[in-house]
Write an enzyme that holds these catalytic residues in place. Structure first.
Site, short mmCIF file in Angstrom:
data_model
loop_
_atom_site.label_atom_id
_atom_site.label_comp_id
_atom_site.label_asym_id
_atom_site.label_seq_id
_atom_site.Cartn_x
_atom_site.Cartn_y
_atom_site.Cartn_z
N ASP A 1 0.86 -1.19 0.00
CA ASP A 1 0.00 0.00 0.00
C ASP A 1 0.90 1.24 0.00
O ASP A 1 1.87 1.32 0.75
CB ASP A 1 -0.90 -0.01 1.24
N ASN B 1 -12.78 -3.20 2.82
CA ASN B 1 -13.72 -2.09 2.87
C ASN B 1 -14.70 -2.25 1.70
O ASN B 1 -14.27 -2.50 0.57
CB ASN B 1 -12.97 -0.76 2.76
N GLN C 1 -14.54 2.23 1.12
CA GLN C 1 -13.80 1.78 -0.07
C GLN C 1 -13.53 2.97 -0.99
O GLN C 1 -14.46 3.73 -1.31
CB GLN C 1 -14.61 0.71 -0.82
N VAL D 1 -10.91 2.56 -3.73
CA VAL D 1 -10.51 2.00 -5.02
C VAL D 1 -11.47 0.85 -5.34
O VAL D 1 -11.57 -0.12 -4.58
CB VAL D 1 -9.05 1.50 -4.99
N HIS E 1 -10.12 -5.63 -3.01
CA HIS E 1 -8.80 -5.83 -2.41
C HIS E 1 -8.95 -6.15 -0.93
O HIS E 1 -9.83 -5.64 -0.26
CB HIS E 1 -7.90 -4.61 -2.60
N HIS F 1 -6.95 -5.82 2.56
CA HIS F 1 -5.82 -5.19 3.24
C HIS F 1 -5.17 -6.23 4.14
O HIS F 1 -5.86 -6.87 4.95
CB HIS F 1 -6.30 -4.03 4.12
P1 5GP Z 1 -9.68 1.30 0.22
O1 5GP Z 1 -9.79 2.64 0.89
O2 5GP Z 1 -10.33 1.31 -1.15
O3 5GP Z 1 -10.09 0.13 1.04
O4 5GP Z 1 -8.14 1.06 0.00
C1 5GP Z 1 -7.43 1.61 -1.05
C2 5GP Z 1 -5.98 1.61 -0.66
O5 5GP Z 1 -5.21 1.87 -1.83
C3 5GP Z 1 -5.60 2.70 0.35
O6 5GP Z 1 -5.08 2.07 1.55
C4 5GP Z 1 -4.55 3.54 -0.36
O7 5GP Z 1 -3.51 3.93 0.49
C5 5GP Z 1 -4.08 2.61 -1.46
N1 5GP Z 1 -3.63 3.29 -2.67
C6 5GP Z 1 -4.20 4.37 -3.27
N2 5GP Z 1 -3.53 4.70 -4.38
C7 5GP Z 1 -2.51 3.79 -4.50
C8 5GP Z 1 -1.46 3.61 -5.46
O8 5GP Z 1 -1.33 4.33 -6.44
N3 5GP Z 1 -0.61 2.58 -5.25
C9 5GP Z 1 -0.72 1.76 -4.16
N4 5GP Z 1 0.18 0.79 -4.05
N5 5GP Z 1 -1.69 1.89 -3.24
C10 5GP Z 1 -2.58 2.90 -3.41
#
Ligand code: 5GP
Ligand code: ZN
Length: 123
Positions: free
Chosen positions: A37, A94, A101, A103, A107, A109
């Site tokens: 991440d 998430n 969520q 992205v 996924h 974590h």
């Molecule tokens: P969510 O909030 O959708 O559950 O988690 C998305 C995760 O993607 C977040 O923890 C954020 O830090 C991570 N993330 C966002 N943009 C990027 C990226 O460009 N590269 C990587 N490796 N992680 C990312």
């Protein structure tokens, strides 16, 4: 950031899977990829994703049972490879706007390392 319903054309994690965007990849098999991440919330923070674009838990179909199992088993393998097989780790998914969520490519974590201490610190 990729929002719900926008498909894989502009999906950040699809681009990482296709090696069109950079990421520190830590695990790969035929159907799963795991990478660090970019904003880690724990000493070890990986995102475990299916290579196939699935938006979220809410978009899972009954035929995705095996895929979900593979994600969790990949987490277990990563935990063992990184030395957390006995110490333990946290898996989190998430789901959707109110689930935090951001992205919209499914996924898991993978969070590990001093999680309990960090929890205590926040109290
Ligand atoms: P969510 O909030 O959708 O559950 O988690 C998305 C995760 O993607 C977040 O923890 C954020 O830090 C991570 N993330 C966002 N943009 C990027 C990226 O460009 N590269 C990587 N490796 N992680 C990312
Ligand atoms: Zn995607």
């Amino acid at each position: 950031m990729t929002g719900p319903g926008r498909g894989e054309a502009d999906c950040l994690f699809c681009r990482i899977v296709a090696r069109q965007a950079p990421a520190d990849i830590e695990y790969e098999d035929t159907e799963i990829l795991a990478f660090r991440d970019i904003y880690p919330k724990a000493p070890v923070h990986l995102l475990i994703v299916p290579k196939r674009h699935v938006e979220s838990v809410m978009a899972l179909a009954p035929g995705d049972t095996e895929l979900v199992g593979r994600l969790v088993l990949a987490a277990r393998r990563i935990g063992e490879q990184k030395g957390f097989g006995e110490r333990g780790y946290r898996l989190a998914i998430n789901c959707g706007p109110e689930g935090g969520q951001h992205v919209y490519h499914l996924h898991v974590h993978f969070l590990a390392g001093r999680l309990q201490e960090r929890r205590v610190e926040r109290r």
